[in-house]
Design an enzyme around this catalytic site. Sequence first.
Site, short mmCIF file in Angstrom:
data_model
loop_
_atom_site.label_atom_id
_atom_site.label_comp_id
_atom_site.label_asym_id
_atom_site.label_seq_id
_atom_site.Cartn_x
_atom_site.Cartn_y
_atom_site.Cartn_z
N LYS A 107 0.79 -1.23 0.07
CA LYS A 107 0.03 -0.13 -0.03
C LYS A 107 0.80 1.28 0.16
O LYS A 107 1.97 1.32 0.52
CB LYS A 107 -0.78 0.04 1.18
CG LYS A 107 -2.20 0.72 1.08
CD LYS A 107 -3.20 0.12 0.44
CE LYS A 107 -4.41 0.81 0.10
NZ LYS A 107 -5.54 -0.41 0.12
P1 NAD Z 1 -13.22 7.52 -2.28
O1 NAD Z 1 -12.09 8.72 -2.18
O2 NAD Z 1 -13.69 7.14 -3.94
O3 NAD Z 1 -14.46 7.83 -1.35
C1 NAD Z 1 -14.14 8.03 0.14
C2 NAD Z 1 -15.41 8.48 0.78
O4 NAD Z 1 -15.22 8.90 2.12
C3 NAD Z 1 -15.98 9.94 -0.15
O5 NAD Z 1 -17.48 9.80 -0.10
C4 NAD Z 1 -15.59 10.87 1.25
O6 NAD Z 1 -16.68 12.04 1.33
C5 NAD Z 1 -15.65 10.02 2.51
N1 NAD Z 1 -15.36 10.54 3.66
C6 NAD Z 1 -13.86 11.11 3.77
N2 NAD Z 1 -13.76 11.57 4.72
C7 NAD Z 1 -14.75 11.23 5.44
C8 NAD Z 1 -15.08 11.46 7.04
N3 NAD Z 1 -14.27 12.34 7.80
N4 NAD Z 1 -16.34 11.27 7.42
C9 NAD Z 1 -17.26 10.73 6.48
N5 NAD Z 1 -16.83 10.25 5.32
C10 NAD Z 1 -15.64 10.52 4.72
O7 NAD Z 1 -12.40 6.16 -1.66
P2 NAD Z 1 -12.70 4.81 -1.89
O8 NAD Z 1 -11.98 4.36 -3.16
O9 NAD Z 1 -14.28 4.67 -2.10
O10 NAD Z 1 -12.34 4.15 -0.57
C11 NAD Z 1 -13.22 4.05 0.48
C12 NAD Z 1 -12.58 2.93 1.47
O11 NAD Z 1 -12.64 1.55 0.88
C13 NAD Z 1 -11.33 3.05 2.11
O12 NAD Z 1 -11.09 2.56 3.38
C14 NAD Z 1 -10.39 2.13 1.14
O13 NAD Z 1 -9.22 1.86 1.58
C15 NAD Z 1 -11.17 0.98 0.76
N6 NAD Z 1 -10.92 0.29 -0.44
C16 NAD Z 1 -11.26 0.91 -1.53
C17 NAD Z 1 -11.10 -0.16 -2.79
C18 NAD Z 1 -10.88 0.61 -4.12
O14 NAD Z 1 -11.12 -0.05 -4.83
N7 NAD Z 1 -11.23 1.91 -4.27
C19 NAD Z 1 -10.87 -1.45 -2.60
C20 NAD Z 1 -10.66 -1.87 -1.31
C21 NAD Z 1 -11.16 -0.96 -0.26
#
Ligand code: NAD
Length: 422
Positions: A107
């Site tokens: 990561k």
């Molecule tokens: P993203 O950047 O697309 O979205 C993040 C979301 O979290 C947004 O809606 C943002 O407004 C919200 N957020 C940020 N700070 C916040 C807060 N303080 N309180 C409430 N909401 C808040 O990110 P993503 O890719 O959707 O990732 C989200 C989670 O999923 C992370 O933990 C990431 O590690 C995990 N994840 C992502 C993927 C992927 O393929 N993108 C894969 C596995 C896991």
Amino acid sequence: MSDEHASLFATATAQFNRGADLVGLSDDLRCIMSQPKNEIIVNFPVLMDDGTYRVFRGYRIQHNNLLGPFKGGMRFSPLVNLDEVKALASWMTWKSALCDIPFGGAKGGITFNPWDHSPGELERIVRRFTHSLSTNIGPDHDIPAPDMGSNAQSMVWMMDTYANSTGASERQNVKRIVTGKTLETGGSPGREKATGQGVVFCLQHWADEVGFDLSSATVAIQGWGNVGSATGRILQVHGAKVLAVSDHAGAIGDSEGIDAFELTDWVQEHGSVKGYPKADAIDPADLWSTDVDILIPAALENQVTSENAGSIKAQVVVEAANGPTTLEAETILTERGIDILPDILVNAGGVVVSYFEWLQNRSAQRWDIDDVDFKLREILWSASDAVVAVRQELGIASRRDAAYAVALRRLEQVYQQRGIFP
Ligand code: NAD
């Protein structure tokens, strides 16, 4: 210290140790797998629009590559730090092992707020970071992907920068240096929604196991980004209703249901769920106690805490985000009989479809979306089957512990057969 600020790596280590105890992992392997192999930190200068230079700090933590190349996302957020990235890297190792795909775990990220920068600055930051990582990443060595704050465009810049730093004869061959690219530049159909799609496949498997009707379920989701919004839209297609959503700027609720597609359009235009006119504004803290069947944290770590776990009404907490539940909250939820679908299983759809993208790039093929979804479901349902079987075999309730047991047994077997060099 409140568990809201718990060290993420301490949480990851405690989870790993529980799994290691369960499978009787040797002290040597425990020692090897409890730390990342490589911790790379780069400080790199970038030209800002006003003509000044700013130095940014980036990370790449390579946890383990026993099963295949290091693999994992790049997070862009002001909160990115070594402790967090170490935890996230280790979770990638267990995720790939659990899904039985030939990848290790890594990561990375940059400590900055992407929203504070113009597109030009953003591009220069991403390209300079890629250049700074140099041969520490590579198409068969360490393969980044999007994570919070980064997206398909960031991956295309990384790919283009890397490709242009290789010899002309290699340039066409290195597209798979990153996954999560746009379709046009070599991405896979279904990668954008892959993590959300995977969350829903795992929920379907769980619903089948416990006799739950997903088609009439009610849902609350924290985070309406890539993962949260895709999960919400796909669940809605299956008949479920999204009753509450929160993000970095606010929260909304509607007991009749919020249309996931219209909300996605709104967020795309306005940057947040805040102000969405077809639902009521609610206090973000109240999201956790919303009267729903399924609660899905899909944003940050350490969100389900000892503060709010006691008020959760849902029957199941689905960890679409990485590390959203603190150790204390997990104990409270377990005592209250609330099921937890663990992150290393439910959000693995992203890395699985990344694997498909890597395979397609390697063989210059383009699969169709039905093929991608079918293969993704097969892998996630097999992993879910393995978790259910180990839970029964070991007589344990925790799906997280069972998931670790499956992953650690696979890694242990390979370590035993290969031995530790030299
Ligand atoms: P993203 O950047 O697309 O979205 C993040 C979301 O979290 C947004 O809606 C943002 O407004 C919200 N957020 C940020 N700070 C916040 C807060 N303080 N309180 C409430 N909401 C808040 O990110 P993503 O890719 O959707 O990732 C989200 C989670 O999923 C992370 O933990 C990431 O590690 C995990 N994840 C992502 C993927 C992927 O393929 N993108 C894969 C596995 C896991």
